[in-house]
Scaffold this motif. Structure first.
Motif, short mmCIF file in Angstrom:
data_model
loop_
_atom_site.label_atom_id
_atom_site.label_comp_id
_atom_site.label_asym_id
_atom_site.label_seq_id
_atom_site.Cartn_x
_atom_site.Cartn_y
_atom_site.Cartn_z
N ARG A 171 15.89 -26.28 35.58
CA ARG A 171 15.25 -27.07 34.52
C ARG A 171 13.75 -26.82 34.39
O ARG A 171 13.17 -27.04 33.33
CB ARG A 171 15.47 -28.56 34.77
CG ARG A 171 16.92 -28.99 34.67
CD ARG A 171 17.06 -30.49 34.90
NE ARG A 171 16.58 -30.87 36.22
CZ ARG A 171 16.56 -32.13 36.65
NH1 ARG A 171 16.97 -33.10 35.86
NH2 ARG A 171 16.11 -32.41 37.86
N PHE A 172 13.13 -26.41 35.47
CA PHE A 172 11.67 -26.38 35.52
C PHE A 172 11.21 -25.10 36.21
O PHE A 172 11.67 -24.78 37.30
CB PHE A 172 11.19 -27.62 36.28
CG PHE A 172 9.72 -27.62 36.61
CD1 PHE A 172 8.81 -28.13 35.71
CD2 PHE A 172 9.26 -27.12 37.83
CE1 PHE A 172 7.46 -28.15 36.03
CE2 PHE A 172 7.91 -27.13 38.14
CZ PHE A 172 7.01 -27.65 37.24
N LYS A 173 10.29 -24.37 35.57
CA LYS A 173 9.71 -23.17 36.17
C LYS A 173 8.21 -23.22 36.01
O LYS A 173 7.70 -23.61 34.95
CB LYS A 173 10.26 -21.91 35.49
CG LYS A 173 11.77 -21.72 35.61
CD LYS A 173 12.21 -20.45 34.90
CE LYS A 173 13.72 -20.28 34.95
NZ LYS A 173 14.40 -21.31 34.12
N LEU A 174 7.51 -22.81 37.05
CA LEU A 174 6.05 -22.89 37.07
C LEU A 174 5.47 -21.58 37.59
O LEU A 174 5.98 -21.01 38.56
CB LEU A 174 5.59 -24.05 37.96
CG LEU A 174 4.08 -24.15 38.25
CD1 LEU A 174 3.31 -24.48 36.98
CD2 LEU A 174 3.82 -25.19 39.33
N LEU A 175 4.39 -21.13 36.97
CA LEU A 175 3.65 -19.96 37.45
C LEU A 175 2.17 -20.31 37.51
O LEU A 175 1.62 -20.92 36.58
CB LEU A 175 3.85 -18.76 36.53
CG LEU A 175 3.09 -17.48 36.90
CD1 LEU A 175 3.94 -16.25 36.64
CD2 LEU A 175 1.76 -17.37 36.13
N LEU A 226 4.21 -23.16 32.33
CA LEU A 226 5.36 -23.98 32.68
C LEU A 226 6.43 -23.85 31.62
O LEU A 226 6.11 -23.79 30.43
CB LEU A 226 4.98 -25.47 32.81
CG LEU A 226 3.91 -25.85 33.82
CD1 LEU A 226 2.56 -25.93 33.13
CD2 LEU A 226 4.23 -27.21 34.44
N ILE A 227 7.68 -23.81 32.05
CA ILE A 227 8.82 -23.83 31.13
C ILE A 227 9.74 -24.98 31.52
O ILE A 227 10.15 -25.11 32.67
CB ILE A 227 9.61 -22.50 31.17
CG1 ILE A 227 8.73 -21.34 30.70
CG2 ILE A 227 10.85 -22.60 30.29
CD1 ILE A 227 9.42 -19.99 30.75
N PHE A 228 10.05 -25.84 30.54
CA PHE A 228 10.97 -26.96 30.74
C PHE A 228 12.21 -26.71 29.89
O PHE A 228 12.12 -26.57 28.67
CB PHE A 228 10.33 -28.28 30.30
CG PHE A 228 9.08 -28.62 31.04
CD1 PHE A 228 9.14 -29.23 32.28
CD2 PHE A 228 7.83 -28.33 30.50
CE1 PHE A 228 7.97 -29.55 32.95
CE2 PHE A 228 6.67 -28.64 31.16
CZ PHE A 228 6.74 -29.26 32.40
N ASN A 229 13.36 -26.65 30.52
CA ASN A 229 14.62 -26.49 29.80
C ASN A 229 15.18 -27.86 29.44
O ASN A 229 15.56 -28.63 30.33
CB ASN A 229 15.64 -25.74 30.66
CG ASN A 229 15.10 -24.40 31.14
OD1 ASN A 229 14.21 -23.85 30.52
ND2 ASN A 229 15.63 -23.92 32.24
#
Length: 657
Positions: A171-175, A226-229
């Motif tokens: 659900r959540f990706k962070l760089l 950040l990517i929120f699905n």
């Protein structure tokens, strides 16, 4: 910053209520009319300068060198507002009227995954794509935990450290990626640093550096993404990019940047498969700003030093919907942006520190653009057709009552066709019309140098491109020709000392490709040539050559890769620059050939070392001409040329996990 934190909190709350999902991986595909430079953060380790990396990899791109960092590019004889440079689809403008901080200086190679270069007027989604588009893609977050640390050291006391970490869940990706770097003044092939070149060229003592050992620059950056699905078919993406540069030297000019700070904020929402009339819906917003004070305080002023404090900002939003329609893909969208550009000039007493305001370079000016665009992609058997059209309404409004407001309307359109004769042969052709409006400097500038012209018309580009791509076994070749008719091209007339419209033409050719010599050896090659001429010489002049049209350029690279070893030997060769606009400050420059070597060894699964030498034979040369659209120090009636770096060695240590 507070707005971003609040927005991030709202989106995070939304995501935490969602279900675990998978979203498609972003993949940049290379089309026939697009050059994609991949793995930039992985391969371009010499320095953080994106302009230099692009000039090594794209034959039609030449560097405009101002320093060891913060350099500009020319694409097929066009630069500045005549090409569009975007960072993750966000626009950012440099604040300096003298191009100290071009767009390419606000993003560093260690944060860049790939760059798409589209030559010609074949983009309708973005405001101001006159003759080309350079789209920078920064690194993307990953689900699995990954990271790397790089330590880099090079000639001229160059030092850099950078680190990246990425990870998350379904659900959540962070760089997060950060870097810091610094460098002394580079030395040319004669062994002269900035100060020594100034002395050699006869720069007056008041314009030379007071400290001959002044650092060339220091720079720090941050990239967060950040990517929120939200569910299987939608996601929200946020990013923030910060650039902080201090005491950046520009030795060929009269001023240096006290600092150059920029910020880029983006937020995007994507929804797929909404219904019959929406295959993918995108809503994107961005905001960027640049703070750029430049001054003479590092030179030798007698009683006071001058400061020109320039600032610019832009926000924009785009709504785009793609749908399948009668075996075609139709994309329609709305695009709008507002840019502000302003100056604040003053002088400071060296003895008392008293600040005295002086006349501003131009009034605070807003440029508001509103546009609608459409694209249609249709296949007819072996024939692929792309159609595009865009209508722009632009309003340029200066503060106060002394300057005139300007309004511009423009209709742009293009068609690009690819005929796939078989799997190894493609023919392509395109024709298009595009435009770009003048900026605040070209309309209203009243400082030193050429003055603004409030009567300027917008520039129109009518262009045709044709070419083919052929693969014969292990050999690939792509060749293309272009012819560009520029109506009301905006040009700096150094005789009348103002910007003017002039009709002109630019035409040229490019050949590029590769050859695979077995499993371990390969070769890449590219050659580009362009020629530009005004239809008529400017008022008070006789020279019809267009300025900033680089001469014939060739890039050749030989690669050897076996097991843990990778070796690259490359040559960049540039012909004599003889076709110059001498009426407007350009000078003939000698040709040169540079040879570069790079060796990479994957010591283990986690450790990697790269060794490199650029300009192996310590060639003394100058890549950048002196068109008076940029103010350089004048000696004996001519603006001075400045030599590029001599031999440069570097080492990079990388730890990956």
């Amino acid at each position: 910053m507070k707005k971003s934190i609040c927005l991030l909190s709202i989106v995070t709350s939304t995501v935490l209520l969602g279900n675990e999902v998978e979203i498609p991986t972003v993949n940049v595909a290379e089309k026939i009319n697009t050059k994609v430079v991949k793995d930039i953060s992985e391969d371009q380790l010499k320095s953080a300068d994106l302009a230099e990396a692009l000039s090594k990899n794209v034959p039609s791109i030449s560097i405009v060198r101002r320093n060891g960092i913060a350099n500009d590019i020319i694409l097929r004889g066009q630069k500045k507002d005549n090409i569009n440079v975007l960072i993750d689809d966000a626009k950012i403008y440099g604040a300096c009227p003298n191009r100290m901080d071009p767009v390419t200086s606000h993003i560093l190679t260690n944060n860049v995954e790939s760059v798409e270069v589209i030559e010609g007027p074949y983009d309708v989604e973005s405001f101001g794509t006159l003759s080309g588009k350079v789209l920078v893609h920064t690194k993307e977050p990953t689900k699995d935990l990954h990271g790397e640390v790089n330590l880099n050291a090079g000639s001229f006391n160059y030092r850099k450290a950078s680190a990246t970490v990425s990870g998350g869940t379904d659900r959540f990706k962070l760089l997060l990626s950060a870097s810091t770097e610094k460098s002394d003044q580079y030395k040319d092939g004669n062994g002269n640093d900035f100060y020594e070149q100034q002395v050699e060229k006869g720069v007056p003592s008041t314009t030379r550096y007071k400290d001959s050992n002044e650092k060339a620059y220091t720079k720090k950056t941050l990239l967060s993404k950040l990517i929120f699905n939200i569910d299987d078919s939608s996601e929200v993406k946020l990013s923030y990019t910060a650039n902080r540069s201090d005491n950046v030297l520009y030795p060929a000019g009269g001023m240096d940047a006290d600092y150059d700070d920029s910020n880029i904020y983006t937020i995007g929402y994507t929804k797929r498969d909404l219904g019959k009339y929406s295959k993918e819906l995108n809503l994107d917003y961005y905001y960027s700003d640049v703070d750029h004070p430049m001054s003479t305080k590092l030179r030798n002023p007698t009683m006071m030093y001058m400061t020109s404090h320039m600032k610019t900002s832009i926000w924009g939003t785009k709504l785009k919907n793609s749908m399948e329609l009668a075996d075609s893909i139709l994309t329609v969208g709305l695009d709008t942006s507002v840019r502000n550009w302003r100056s604040n000039n003053y002088q400071t007493s060296i003895t008392t520190g008293k600040i005295t305001p002086t006349a501003d370079s131009f009034p605070s000016t807003d440029t508001t653009n509103k546009a609608i665009f459409a694209k249609l992609e249709k296949d007819f058997g072996k024939l692929n057709l792309d159609f595009g059209s865009r209508y722009d309404h632009t309003n340029i409004e200066p503060d106060g009552n002394t300057k005139n407001e300007r309004k511009y309307n423009a209709l742009s359109a293009n068609v690009f066709a690819v005929y796939n004769q078989d799997e190894s042969t493609k023919y392509f052709a395109g024709i298009g019309k595009s435009s770009r409006v003048p900026d605040a400097r070209e309309l209203y500038f009243s400082g030193m140098g050429s003055k603004g012209n409030q009567d300027l018309k917008q520039t129109k580009n009518y262009e045709a491109d044709i070419g083919f791509e052929k693969t014969i076994g292990n050999f690939n070749i792509k060749s293309k020709l272009f012819y560009s008719v520029l109506k009301d091209y905006i040009y700096n007339n150094s005789t009348s000392k103002k910007f003017e419209n002039v009709d002109a033409k630019i035409y040229g050719a490019e050949i590029s490709g590769f050859y695979l010599l077995g499993d371990s050896f390969s070769a890449d090659y590219g050659i580009a040539y362009q020629r530009g001429k005004k239809d008529e010489a400017l008022d008070g002049q006789t020279n019809k050559n267009l300025a900033e049209i680089p001469p014939l350029k060739a890039n050749i690279a030989l690669n050897y890769e076996y097991s843990i070893h990778k070796l690259t030997a490359e040559m960049v060769a540039v012909d004599n620059w003889n076709k110059v606009d001498s009426d407007n400050g350009e000078q003939k420059l000698g040709g040169y050939a540079l040879f570069n070597l790079k060796y990479k060894n994957s010591i283990s699964k986690n450790f990697e070392i790269t060794l490199g030498v650029d300009n192996v034979f310590d060639k003394t040369y100058a890549s950048t001409n002196t068109y008076k659209d940029i103010s350089y120090t004048v000696i004996g009636g001519n603006q001075i040329t400045f030599n590029d770096p001599g031999r440069y060695g570097y080492i990079n240590l990388r730890y990956k996990f």
